[in-house]
Design a protein around this motif. Structure first.
Motif, PDB file in Angstrom:
ATOM      1  N   GLY A 131       0.803  -1.220   0.000  1.00  0.00           N
ATOM      2  CA  GLY A 131       0.000   0.000   0.000  1.00  0.00           C
ATOM      3  C   GLY A 131       0.834   1.267   0.000  1.00  0.00           C
ATOM      4  N   VAL A 132       0.518   2.175   0.949  1.00  0.00           N
ATOM      5  CA  VAL A 132       1.195   3.473   0.993  1.00  0.00           C
ATOM      6  C   VAL A 132       2.643   3.348   1.434  1.00  0.00           C
ATOM      7  N   ARG A 133       3.051   2.165   1.884  1.00  0.00           N
ATOM      8  CA  ARG A 133       4.460   1.987   2.252  1.00  0.00           C
ATOM      9  C   ARG A 133       5.357   2.037   1.026  1.00  0.00           C
ATOM     10  N   ALA A 134       4.805   1.826  -0.164  1.00  0.00           N
ATOM     11  CA  ALA A 134       5.570   1.879  -1.412  1.00  0.00           C
ATOM     12  C   ALA A 134       5.050   3.032  -2.259  1.00  0.00           C
ATOM     13  N   ALA A 135       5.974   3.841  -2.790  1.00  0.00           N
ATOM     14  CA  ALA A 135       5.596   5.034  -3.544  1.00  0.00           C
ATOM     15  C   ALA A 135       5.237   4.734  -4.996  1.00  0.00           C
ATOM     16  N   ASN A 136       5.388   3.464  -5.423  1.00  0.00           N
ATOM     17  CA  ASN A 136       5.044   3.055  -6.792  1.00  0.00           C
ATOM     18  C   ASN A 136       5.830   3.817  -7.852  1.00  0.00           C
TER      19      ASN A 136
END
Length: 269
Positions: free
Chosen positions: A199-204
């Protein structure tokens, strides 16, 4: 009539005994800590010593009896990445982990890059939706098209995600499987973003600038004749591209740029 006490009075400890005892305890504690940290930092210790502390790292860090060759587009490159992460995790002082190419150059100063990474509250893993290379093989193993992702293999992540990558075995076995599809390294870690629910833990997105001027298996590369202040300035700004379309480099800060060929630069010089 009350009887008088006949208890023998306690003998006073010799002067300085308290400080001596305190020093002995301190030395023993330091020796114990030194032994523990010595095991952690020594690459030749028996892996069973680390099991209570760093499970499941020891199995990944077990020395291979023979050298392991890697090849472009093969999952053995992901094995190498995981081994690098596992080794770096043994240094308890490492907080952020970055994988770069030998053709990368910095776009910002080291203090600026360090401050950005230490202050970041997310990891930077390129991950965007695609249907490319998704096959029934993966669908039968509970990896849907909605979860399927693609992205650059260059990443930067925090310690928590690095441990997730090293510990993960379920999907690694699937991507290593007999699916007959190449370039799985472009899909494995980007797809973990959805499979493990980061989720939001990865900035994609990645922090490495890469220029894809046209469709193909390789991005643009540069030799010494191409390197100008205008080129580097455009890379720092992302060349105005903040998406994943043709020529896109991803949005936000970019710390390094890839594709700089040292061999050609020497020849041209």
């Amino acid at each position: 009539m009350a009887s008088s006490s006949t208890a023998k009075p306690m003998e006073a400890l010799p002067s300085g005994s308290g400080s001596i005892l305190s020093n002995v305890v301190t030395v023993l504690l330091l020796l114990s800590l030194g032994f523990v940290f010595g095991m952690v930092y020594n690459a030749n210790f028996q892996e069973s010593y680390l099991t209570p502390f760093l499970q499941p790292l020891p199995s990944l860090l077990r020395p291979s009896p023979t050298p392991v060759n890697t090849s472009w587009g093969n999952m053995n490159l992901v094995d190498a990445e995981r081994r690098l992460l596992g080794t770096a995790l043994l240094d308890l002082g490492n907080a952020r982990f970055a994988l770069l190419s030998e053709t990368c150059i910095p776009l910002l100063s080291f203090p600026a890059a360090y401050a950005f990474l230490i202050g970041a509250n997310a990891s930077f893993i390129d991950s965007f939706p695609t249907r490319a290379r998704h096959a029934p093989f993966f669908l039968r193993r509970n990896i849907s098209r909605a979860q399927w992702r693609k992205g650059s293999q260059w990443f930067e992540m925090d310690r928590e995600l690095a441990i997730d990558v090293v510990a993960e075995e379920r999907y690694m076995a699937v991507f290593r499987g007999d699916h007959g599809i190449a370039n799985m390294l472009e899909h494995y870690m980007p797809t973990l973003v959805t499979l493990l629910g980061w989720g939001v833990r990865a900035a994609n997105r990645t922090l490495t600038y890469t220029d894809w001027p046209r469709p193909g298996p390789h991005p643009a590369s540069y030799d010494v004749r191409d390197v100008t202040p205008e080129l580097l300035g455009g890379m720092r700004r992302g060349n105005g591209e903040c998406g994943y379309g043709a020529g896109g480099a991803g949005g936000g800060a970019l710390l390094v740029a890839g594709g700089f060929l040292r061999g050609r630069a020497r020849q041209a010089a």
